[in-house]
Write a protein that holds these residues in place. Structure first.
Motif, PDB file in Angstrom:
ATOM      1  N   ALA A  70       0.872  -1.181   0.000  1.00 63.44           N
ATOM      2  CA  ALA A  70       0.000   0.000   0.000  1.00 63.44           C
ATOM      3  C   ALA A  70       0.901   1.221   0.000  1.00 63.44           C
ATOM      4  O   ALA A  70       1.766   1.362   0.860  1.00 63.44           O
ATOM      5  CB  ALA A  70      -0.891  -0.002   1.232  1.00 63.44           C
ATOM      6  N   ARG A  71       0.701   2.091  -0.990  1.00 62.98           N
ATOM      7  CA  ARG A  71       1.533   3.288  -1.108  1.00 62.98           C
ATOM      8  C   ARG A  71       0.624   4.507  -1.218  1.00 62.98           C
ATOM      9  O   ARG A  71      -0.214   4.591  -2.123  1.00 62.98           O
ATOM     10  CB  ARG A  71       2.416   3.188  -2.350  1.00 62.98           C
ATOM     11  N   VAL A  72       0.774   5.437  -0.278  1.00 69.29           N
ATOM     12  CA  VAL A  72       0.008   6.691  -0.330  1.00 69.29           C
ATOM     13  C   VAL A  72       0.716   7.617  -1.312  1.00 69.29           C
ATOM     14  O   VAL A  72       1.930   7.830  -1.219  1.00 69.29           O
ATOM     15  CB  VAL A  72      -0.093   7.340   1.068  1.00 69.29           C
ATOM     16  N   ILE A  73      -0.049   8.121  -2.276  1.00 65.82           N
ATOM     17  CA  ILE A  73       0.513   8.950  -3.346  1.00 65.82           C
ATOM     18  C   ILE A  73      -0.286  10.240  -3.474  1.00 65.82           C
ATOM     19  O   ILE A  73      -1.427  10.328  -3.032  1.00 65.82           O
ATOM     20  CB  ILE A  73       0.505   8.190  -4.695  1.00 65.82           C
ATOM     21  N   LYS A  74       0.312  11.226  -4.080  1.00 60.88           N
ATOM     22  CA  LYS A  74      -0.371  12.498  -4.360  1.00 60.88           C
ATOM     23  C   LYS A  74      -1.407  12.246  -5.448  1.00 60.88           C
ATOM     24  O   LYS A  74      -1.128  11.630  -6.463  1.00 60.88           O
ATOM     25  CB  LYS A  74       0.665  13.535  -4.825  1.00 60.88           C
ATOM     26  N   MET A  87      -7.076  12.939   4.268  1.00 54.44           N
ATOM     27  CA  MET A  87      -6.118  13.977   4.658  1.00 54.44           C
ATOM     28  C   MET A  87      -5.859  13.888   6.153  1.00 54.44           C
ATOM     29  O   MET A  87      -6.736  13.497   6.927  1.00 54.44           O
ATOM     30  CB  MET A  87      -6.668  15.369   4.351  1.00 54.44           C
ATOM     31  N   GLY A  88      -4.666  14.291   6.550  1.00 56.70           N
ATOM     32  CA  GLY A  88      -4.331  14.345   7.968  1.00 56.70           C
ATOM     33  C   GLY A  88      -4.958  15.556   8.630  1.00 56.70           C
ATOM     34  O   GLY A  88      -5.649  16.361   7.990  1.00 56.70           O
ATOM     35  N   ARG A  89      -4.685  15.723   9.893  1.00 54.92           N
ATOM     36  CA  ARG A  89      -5.268  16.830  10.659  1.00 54.92           C
ATOM     37  C   ARG A  89      -4.832  18.195  10.142  1.00 54.92           C
ATOM     38  O   ARG A  89      -5.568  19.165  10.256  1.00 54.92           O
ATOM     39  CB  ARG A  89      -4.903  16.703  12.125  1.00 54.92           C
ATOM     40  N   ASP A  90      -3.628  18.274   9.576  1.00 59.06           N
ATOM     41  CA  ASP A  90      -3.145  19.570   9.092  1.00 59.06           C
ATOM     42  C   ASP A  90      -3.747  19.963   7.741  1.00 59.06           C
ATOM     43  O   ASP A  90      -3.478  21.033   7.223  1.00 59.06           O
ATOM     44  CB  ASP A  90      -1.616  19.577   9.025  1.00 59.06           C
ATOM     45  N   LYS A  91      -4.567  19.090   7.153  1.00 58.75           N
ATOM     46  CA  LYS A  91      -5.251  19.332   5.870  1.00 58.75           C
ATOM     47  C   LYS A  91      -4.291  19.527   4.693  1.00 58.75           C
ATOM     48  O   LYS A  91      -4.691  20.017   3.645  1.00 58.75           O
ATOM     49  CB  LYS A  91      -6.205  20.532   5.951  1.00 58.75           C
ATOM     50  N   LYS A  92      -3.029  19.152   4.870  1.00 60.78           N
ATOM     51  CA  LYS A  92      -2.047  19.231   3.780  1.00 60.78           C
ATOM     52  C   LYS A  92      -1.445  17.873   3.484  1.00 60.78           C
ATOM     53  O   LYS A  92      -1.256  17.526   2.334  1.00 60.78           O
ATOM     54  CB  LYS A  92      -0.915  20.207   4.141  1.00 60.78           C
ATOM     55  N   ASN A  93      -1.130  17.141   4.521  1.00 61.21           N
ATOM     56  CA  ASN A  93      -0.471  15.844   4.385  1.00 61.21           C
ATOM     57  C   ASN A  93      -1.474  14.710   4.582  1.00 61.21           C
ATOM     58  O   ASN A  93      -2.520  14.899   5.202  1.00 61.21           O
ATOM     59  CB  ASN A  93       0.657  15.733   5.420  1.00 61.21           C
ATOM     60  N   PRO A  94      -1.146  13.521   4.065  1.00 58.98           N
ATOM     61  CA  PRO A  94      -2.079  12.393   4.199  1.00 58.98           C
ATOM     62  C   PRO A  94      -2.058  11.819   5.618  1.00 58.98           C
ATOM     63  O   PRO A  94      -1.069  11.937   6.337  1.00 58.98           O
ATOM     64  CB  PRO A  94      -1.527  11.370   3.207  1.00 58.98           C
ATOM     65  N   LYS A  95      -3.157  11.207   5.968  1.00 56.41           N
ATOM     66  CA  LYS A  95      -3.234  10.458   7.221  1.00 56.41           C
ATOM     67  C   LYS A  95      -2.265   9.271   7.093  1.00 56.41           C
ATOM     68  O   LYS A  95      -2.200   8.635   6.043  1.00 56.41           O
ATOM     69  CB  LYS A  95      -4.668   9.973   7.412  1.00 56.41           C
TER      70      LYS A  95
END
Length: 164
Positions: free
Chosen positions: A24-28, A55-63
């Protein structure tokens, strides 16, 4: 001695989890500002499944990926691959049962998806499984109840190009 290492992930990173069968690879996400997760089957260069990722909590990076998410992704990707394989099998191996002169006849079309010259084998089997006829036909041959019945009514004569 019990070996539990087979089921535990080989890699456990925030954007990459891997076991012996799946990665499993998280990608843009190329379509927007979000993220996606790609599931790769071991030994494959193309993903078997790509889906949206949170999205993670910062709304920029993934969870970050975690164990329960990885298990769910593996189940989803495995089911998707299984359904795709079933659909391909159903497309390549078709059968129709019709009434022949001597009883029920199963007409089969087995497509051979050769890259250079694809073809299909059209065959008819009686109720007892005995081969009644078999011919090589175009890969685009259309098998349906009507074409099978026409072929059975013609006493399984060699079909022409395309449909009967």
């Amino acid at each position: 001695m019990n070996d539990d290492t087979q089921d535990s992930p080989l890699l456990q990173e925030a954007r990459l989890w891997q076991d012996e069968r799946w990665t499993a690879r998280v990608i843009k996400n190329e379509d927007d500002d979000g993220w996606a997760v790609a599931m790769y089957k071991a030994g494959e260069s193309e993903p078997a499944l790509v889906g949206p990722w949170t999205m993670g909590r910062d709304k920029k990076n993934p969870k970050p990926l975690d164990g329960s998410a990885f298990i769910t992704l593996v189940k989803t990707a495995s089911e998707f691959v299984r359904r795709s394989e079933q659909q391909l099998h159903a497309t390549l191996h078709q059968s129709v049962t019709v009434n022949g002169q001597a009883g029920r006849v199963t007409v089969l079309l087995d497509i051979v998806p050769d890259e250079d010259s694809p073809y299909a084998m059209l065959s008819a089997r009686g109720d007892g499984g005995e081969m009644l006829a078999e011919f090589k036909v175009d890969a685009g041959f259309k098998l349906n109840r009507q074409t099978a019945q026409v072929w059975a009514d013609a006493d399984f004569a060699k079909p022409g190009r395309g449909e009967l």
